[in-house]
Structures are given as structure tokens and as C-alpha cells.
Enzyme design. Sequence first.
Site: not given
Length: 582
Positions: A141, A169-171, A201
Site C-alpha cells: 500500500d 490503495s489496498d482497499f 493497485m
Amino acid sequence: MPPERLPLAGLRVVEFCQVASGPYCGMLLADLGAEVVKVEPPSGDAMRTWPPLSDGFSENFASLNRNKRSIALDLKSEGDVAIAKRLIDRSDILIENNRPGVMSRLGLGYTELSRARPELIYCSISAFGQTGPRSADAGFDVTVQAVSGMMSVTGESTDAPVKAGVPISDFASGLYGVCGVLALVNRVKSGGPGGHVDVPMLGVSLAIAALQTSEYFGTGKDPEPLGSRHPRNSPYQAYLAQDDYFVLAAGNDRLWRKVCDVIGRPELADDPAYGTTTDRSKNQVALTAELAPIFLAQKASHWIARFRGQGVPCEPINRYSDALAQPQVDSMGWVAPLELPNGHRTKTFGSPVSFTAPDGCQSEQVLRSPPALDADRTTILAELESTAEFPSALGASLPRFLRSMTELVTQAPSERELLPRCQTLLSQLIEDDGWLPEPFSRPNPERYCQNLLYCDPAERFCVVSFVWLPGQVTPIHDHRVWGVIGVLRGEERNERFRRLPGTGLEVVGVDTLVVGDLEVVSPRLGDIHRVSNVGSQTAVSIHVYGANIGTVERRIYDPDTGAVEPFISGYSNDTLPNFWGV
Ligand code: FE
């Protein structure tokens, strides 16, 4: 809420993911009712070790893996790869967040799997994407927030670089994964192929920066970090009051006038320097200089109450203890109690999305606790055994239908209760899955037009598709078991007969069934009958029978003499004569 009422009930997902983006994607699908099997390495998803650990179980892991089941597989072992393949075979959707190439090396890549399963939906979340010069590179992330430009507009320009506190960025990649998967679900449900969903991502982080990228495209200049401020709006930021900061967002001219009233400076509203949103944002340094001393004179709670009282959005800068304690959070039912596999009781923030629908369809916060590592091995392996023949390509509703039918027959109701309930379930199935993929909608001369879709392991019911060519007629026969027929395509005529004392048969009823029609046959109702395809196209119907018709005895009747000849009919006996005339 019964699981079958959830909107994605019946969809099967297999997840080869660790840590955040992929598990979040899997959990969002699980929260909506999909059946998610999480495949973990023997050491478990790395997040299982992340503190806080409640009696040894990670609360972080729990927050991303509720409503799933777990099986541990060593994908370096041939036997475990074979199990993984069977799991994939019975799944509609595969999600993975490994480095590009890893799944292919295991023989589990999209190209390999889609040859046999074109309807498979395969979602890969990676740092940079499946192709391109950086596809092989790893990322987390924070590195993606950095490389995507996100960190360059976050925080104050005077500070060292900061990332968004939430691993956005992950979620956001998990969310885009769900979006891509559901787009293909829609296509597969209407008979189309699945596909490979590539969720990078980097791309996701640039996509959600639409205002920043468009600013750059429009001006040729890099957007700057503005702290809590907005480039095109003011007052729209955090201000310091006597005791604490608060955020005020007067996002248009009408709200700006109200701000002027609340602070006792109505003349500011008529100041041309602050006349429009554009003027105020251009002059926001001067405007802040005007407002700052005013706000400093009172406590934050004073301003929040006054502004909210006038309908101007204004909020405290909450910590999570305050954010979660808000009556609104409680009222919406977002926080749900969660029991960890070790018995520890905690809480989880559930799905923020709810539905209002005529059939009571709903999302659910916690259907199932997050699994202990490998907790579901035995049941998952048993399911693989019992569904070895199960055609997962049949669309989302068939697994749900089969589960409901299994529950129904397990309750052992009387035939009088069972038949209408089976009819309701079958009507739902043919409404939702108004198509059958090859080969189940193809005439099947080897099987007397019958294609077995499913047989209950205890042989209490089976589901068969019948495919009649135009003009095709069955002999007059009976079943001696109940059955429910639903027509998917074409036009079928069902003639019912009664035996006359002495000789011959007499017609007692003729029903023409078209698409969507249902009909019951049962010994109780008198089931000597003959089915013909009276339309000009191939007719397809789904039949549910109260037994394995591969073993059940049937009889054929001579219409003139009434002579009866026993025979065994069904998919499971290739040596039978072809009574259906194909
Ligand atoms: Fe029949």
C-alpha cells in the site's frame, strides 16, 4: 436473514489471497452472500500474526475474513494442487493477489484454467498489473501510494511526506476487484463467457485520483498538498477553535452566506473578494486570516452546534473511539458482535451497504465467524466428493436451489407440503437461470434426451434437463415418484391418461407448457403421461424427481391394450433401448 436471501447467494468463490486487498475483495462478496473458500498456505495468511491478538487470534485478520471458510493447502505439493483445482472447478469466481506469474507456475493461471472453463471469472489483484514493464514487481500500500502520486497531495506542503492513514490503495483495489467480478457475473448469467479481471493497485490509485489527474491534464501543473484544504472551495477545511480543531465545509454560495450569519459578519457575504466559490478559493489565504481569530474565540463544540443548526456541514475531527460511538453508527447497525474461533468475543464493522427490496433481500454483517486456519478442511473435502459431478457452470442459482432442495427433503415433509415448495424453488431457479449451458441444453441421444444436472448423494431427489427435438414424443409412461417440471425453452404438451377397466387408456388431461410454466407429476395425482414437443424449436425443461431416476422403476403403457411393460429409465444406464426415439 437466511443466507439464501442475500443477493449473491449461490455464487461460489475460491480465494488465494493474503493480507489486505484480496481478502477484502473476498469478504465484500461474502458479506453479500457468496460462498467463499479461503485457500491458505500451511502457515496461514500472513495477517493471522498481526496484532492485536485476542487470545492469539488476530483482530485485523478477523476484520477482513468473516463469512469465509478456510482450507490450508501446500501448493508446492501435487496432491494439494489437485485439491485446489477441484475447488476451482466448483467455483464461479477465483480471486488471487499473488505476484503475476505465481499462479501460472502452479498450473492455476487464468490461461490454463479458462481453456476448460470459459465461464470462470478470475480476478487478479497485483501492484502494477498482469502486463507491462513493472508487472513482475512487488508493491505494498505505502509504495503504491507513493508511486501513484497520492502521497504528493497528502498532508501539508511543509511536512515530510505522509500517506493516507487508511491503506486506501489496498482497499480501493479490493473494491475495484468486486466491481470487475460482478460485471462478469452479469455476463456469465446471461450465457456469456467469464474472463480475467486484472486489478492493478497502481491503476486503481490513479483512477480514484480523478480530480488530481484531471487538474494536471487541464493545467499541465502538479497539484499540491493542501492539508485539509480544497483547491477550489473555501471555507472548506479544518479550523482551530479555542480548544480543538473542527472541520467546516461551506461548499457553495448559499452555505457561505449562512457561515457569515453564524459568525456575525454578514457583510463578508457581499465582499466581492469572496463572492463566489472560485473567488473564495482564490483568496483563501486572506479569507482564512479573517476567519481564524473568530473561530479561536469559542470552543469547537460551539461552532459545530451553530453551523449544524444552520445546515452547514461541520464536524469534529473524531478519533475512532468517538467515530464508532456515534448514535448514527449504532442506529445503522454497522457494528456487529463477532465471536472469534477461540471463543473470544469482539466486534467488527460490517457491511455499510444495505438493501430495501420487495423480497426482503439484505446484506448481513456476520453470517459466519472468521475461520481458524484450515478449520473447514473436512467439510470442504467432503463437498468436493459429493459434488464431483456438479456442473458449477450452471449459474448462480443452481447451488442455492440444490441447497434449498436438500434442506427441504431433509425435513421429510409430506408430498402435499413438499410439491408446492419444490415448485416455488424451481420457479425461482428457472427465472434466475433461464438458460442452460452446453451440454445440458443439447439433445443427448446416449441418455434418452436426459442430462443429469445433480443427484442428491442420498438419492432423495435428482435434477435432470430434458431436451426434446421438434415433434419428438415420449412413450406413454409413469414414474411412481413425484416430479416437478419447469420449461426453459420451447413448447411441450403433457397428456395425462387413466387406465380404463379392461383395456386401453383414456385421456384425462392435456396441458401445454411454455417457457416459465411448471407442472407436477406424482403417483398421488395420477401420472401416466406422454410428453411431446409441439413447438418448432428444441424444447428444454428442468425436471426435479423425488429419487434417483437412474434406478427408479418406470412402466410403459400400450395406449390400445393398456398392456404394461416395466423398464428402468435414466441417465445411469447406457444399455437401455432408446425409448425416446432420438
Ligand atoms: Fe415423465
